[in-house]
Design an enzyme around this catalytic site. Structure first.
Site, PDB file in Angstrom:
ATOM      1  N   ASP A  42     -13.185 -13.281 -12.780  1.00 41.67           N
ATOM      2  CA  ASP A  42     -11.782 -13.661 -12.624  1.00 41.67           C
ATOM      3  C   ASP A  42     -10.913 -12.490 -13.112  1.00 41.67           C
ATOM      4  O   ASP A  42     -10.970 -12.116 -14.290  1.00 41.67           O
ATOM      5  CB  ASP A  42     -11.545 -14.910 -13.490  1.00 41.67           C
ATOM      6  N   GLY A  43     -10.142 -11.917 -12.202  1.00 43.70           N
ATOM      7  CA  GLY A  43      -9.356 -10.735 -12.545  1.00 43.70           C
ATOM      8  C   GLY A  43      -8.289 -10.991 -13.603  1.00 43.70           C
ATOM      9  O   GLY A  43      -7.976 -10.123 -14.412  1.00 43.70           O
ATOM     10  N   SER A  48      -6.911  -2.099  -0.759  1.00 42.24           N
ATOM     11  CA  SER A  48      -6.492  -1.385  -1.974  1.00 42.24           C
ATOM     12  C   SER A  48      -7.643  -0.663  -2.687  1.00 42.24           C
ATOM     13  O   SER A  48      -7.448   0.461  -3.168  1.00 42.24           O
ATOM     14  CB  SER A  48      -5.764  -2.333  -2.928  1.00 42.24           C
ATOM     15  N   HIS A  75       0.812  -1.218   0.000  1.00 40.46           N
ATOM     16  CA  HIS A  75       0.000   0.000   0.000  1.00 40.46           C
ATOM     17  C   HIS A  75       0.850   1.274   0.000  1.00 40.46           C
ATOM     18  O   HIS A  75       0.428   2.286  -0.554  1.00 40.46           O
ATOM     19  CB  HIS A  75      -0.991  -0.033   1.170  1.00 40.46           C
ATOM     20  N   HIS A  88      -7.473  -8.261  -7.991  1.00 35.31           N
ATOM     21  CA  HIS A  88      -7.840  -9.092  -6.835  1.00 35.31           C
ATOM     22  C   HIS A  88      -8.128  -8.128  -5.686  1.00 35.31           C
ATOM     23  O   HIS A  88      -7.236  -7.802  -4.900  1.00 35.31           O
ATOM     24  CB  HIS A  88      -6.706 -10.057  -6.482  1.00 35.31           C
ATOM     25  N   ASP A 127      -2.805  -8.573  -7.188  1.00 34.15           N
ATOM     26  CA  ASP A 127      -2.518  -8.968  -5.805  1.00 34.15           C
ATOM     27  C   ASP A 127      -3.262 -10.253  -5.440  1.00 34.15           C
ATOM     28  O   ASP A 127      -4.134 -10.260  -4.572  1.00 34.15           O
ATOM     29  CB  ASP A 127      -2.946  -7.791  -4.889  1.00 34.15           C
TER      30      ASP A 127
HETATM   31  N1  SAM Z   1      -5.807  -6.243  -3.031  1.00 32.64           N
HETATM   32  C1  SAM Z   1      -6.424  -6.362  -1.708  1.00 32.64           C
HETATM   33  C2  SAM Z   1      -5.849  -5.293  -0.801  1.00 32.64           C
HETATM   34  O1  SAM Z   1      -4.668  -4.944  -0.951  1.00 32.64           O
HETATM   35  O2  SAM Z   1      -6.573  -4.789   0.045  1.00 32.64           O
HETATM   36  C3  SAM Z   1      -6.239  -7.733  -1.122  1.00 32.64           C
HETATM   37  C4  SAM Z   1      -6.592  -8.855  -2.053  1.00 32.64           C
HETATM   38  S1  SAM Z   1      -6.379 -10.475  -1.386  1.00 32.64           S
HETATM   39  C5  SAM Z   1      -4.658 -10.637  -1.224  1.00 32.64           C
HETATM   40  C6  SAM Z   1      -6.716 -11.463  -2.809  1.00 32.64           C
HETATM   41  C7  SAM Z   1      -8.194 -11.513  -3.174  1.00 32.64           C
HETATM   42  O3  SAM Z   1      -8.308 -12.108  -4.471  1.00 32.64           O
HETATM   43  C8  SAM Z   1      -9.046 -12.369  -2.258  1.00 32.64           C
HETATM   44  O4  SAM Z   1     -10.108 -11.597  -1.754  1.00 32.64           O
HETATM   45  C9  SAM Z   1      -9.583 -13.500  -3.156  1.00 32.64           C
HETATM   46  O5  SAM Z   1     -10.914 -13.875  -2.864  1.00 32.64           O
HETATM   47  C10 SAM Z   1      -9.517 -12.857  -4.515  1.00 32.64           C
HETATM   48  N2  SAM Z   1      -9.373 -13.769  -5.665  1.00 32.64           N
HETATM   49  C11 SAM Z   1      -8.783 -14.988  -5.720  1.00 32.64           C
HETATM   50  N3  SAM Z   1      -8.716 -15.436  -6.989  1.00 32.64           N
HETATM   51  C12 SAM Z   1      -9.274 -14.470  -7.762  1.00 32.64           C
HETATM   52  C13 SAM Z   1      -9.450 -14.310  -9.160  1.00 32.64           C
HETATM   53  N4  SAM Z   1      -9.045 -15.271 -10.022  1.00 32.64           N
HETATM   54  N5  SAM Z   1     -10.014 -13.174  -9.627  1.00 32.64           N
HETATM   55  C14 SAM Z   1     -10.413 -12.202  -8.754  1.00 32.64           C
HETATM   56  N6  SAM Z   1     -10.256 -12.286  -7.422  1.00 32.64           N
HETATM   57  C15 SAM Z   1      -9.691 -13.401  -6.926  1.00 32.64           C
END
Ligand code: SAM
Length: 298
Positions: free
Chosen positions: A149-150, A103, A19, A42, A170
């Site tokens: 899916d990101g 984020s 961050h 993500h 992330d």
């Molecule tokens: N970026 C956030 C932050 O800094 O506050 C934290 C994100 S966390 C590390 C990862 C997130 O990705 C989780 O909430 C998970 O459910 C989600 N996730 C997992 N696989 C994913 C995908 N293929 N596409 C989108 N989101 C996904």
């Protein structure tokens, strides 16, 4: 399939690294008037309680953001570290530190009216929480929450309309294939949008895929002539987090990194100053507490 919940980890040392870097990049991008699109592939739940059950299970923030809060008065924080502390504090009132912005909220906090934010999240509970939190901002179409899916979903948005964009990637890396999916996503994204800024967070853990990820990204950048920056923060050599009495609470992440393609030219100096101070506080003056390496054309 999804066991990872960021609520257990919000405000930990990895969030501090990710961050502070995210805010420094955004501050730099905002120096130009042209509209910006930010992608968070993500996103997580968006806002977290540091006094809630999830956070209290791990108490990871006490080794991260909350430790910085305690010790900030004993250092003269760099402008970027001060900015991070101020932005997080702005989500709390009366000097409390109960809320930690993820984020999506850190990014949105810095957006101008002309900028856009696209958030991807797949967890069935976290997507609902994220949507509810974003709805409360009442920012209309500036922020889009996508239950997609990101890794895949970002393709259709590249290149963005003004050709100025930051992509934060992330993942939770709970599935081994996430490591390769990151490299594949970045490789594909660079063919669609060659001038974008890409920031990829990764864990530093004893797993071959985790070691290979920054190496693969460096190779990709060096082959395609892209400047890059790789910053790491190491808090513990042990795989365990201990409480104030030295008792082991539960396994924790010892270190993490963030790899940035097309870093702003100011980022290296900014992170050197900032991570030096963060490492002093979070890793008890370990000489290897942080690294900032650059390559490519810069
Ligand atoms: N970026 C956030 C932050 O800094 O506050 C934290 C994100 S966390 C590390 C990862 C997130 O990705 C989780 O909430 C998970 O459910 C989600 N996730 C997992 N696989 C994913 C995908 N293929 N596409 C989108 N989101 C996904």
């Amino acid at each position: 399939m999804f066991s990872y919940r960021h609520a257990f980890h919000a405000g930990n040392h990895a969030d501090v690294l990710k961050h502070t870097t995210l805010l420094a990049i955004l501050r730099h991008l905002k120096l130009k008037d042209t509209a910006l699109t930010v992608f968070d592939t993500h996103a997580g739940a968006g806002l977290y309680r540091l006094d809630g059950d999830y956070a209290n299970t791990t108490r990871e923030a006490s080794q991260g953001y909350l430790r910085l809060v305690e010790q900030i008065s004993s250092i003269h924080p760099s402008p970027a570290l001060q900015d991070y502390m101020d932005v997080v504090a702005s989500f709390n009132s009366g000097g409390s530190h109960k809320v930690y912005p993820g984020s999506p909220f850190l990014i949105q906090h810095l957006l101008r009216d002309r900028d856009k934010l696209k958030l991807f999240e797949l967890h069935p509970t976290d997507i609902k929480t994220l949507t509810a939190h974003i709805d409360q901002l009442d920012v209309g179409r500036q922020v889009a929450v996508l239950c997609e899916d990101g890794f895949e979903g970002i393709r259709k948005f590249l290149p963005p309309p003004t050709c100025r964009a930051l992509v934060l990637c992330d993942p939770s890396y709970e599935i081994k294939s996430d490591y390769d999916r990151v490299t594949n996503m970045v490789t594909d994204a660079l063919t669609r949008f060659a001038t974008g800024i890409y920031a990829v967070w990764y864990p530093i853990i004893p797993r071959p895929e985790a070691h290979q990820l920054p190496r693969k990204l460096k190779t990709l950048c060096n082959k395609t002539g892209k400047p890059w920056l790789n910053a790491t923060l190491t808090v513990k050599s042990s795989k365990f987090i201990t409480d104030d009495a030295g008792d082991i609470i539960r396994p924790g992440l010892p270190a993490s990194g963030i790899f940035v393609i097309h870093p702003p030219y100011t980022l290296k100096a900014t992170l050197q100053d900032t991570l030096k101070q963060v490492a002093q506080v979070l890793s008890n003056h370990r000489s290897d507490g942080y690294t900032v390496e650059t390559g490519g054309n810069r």
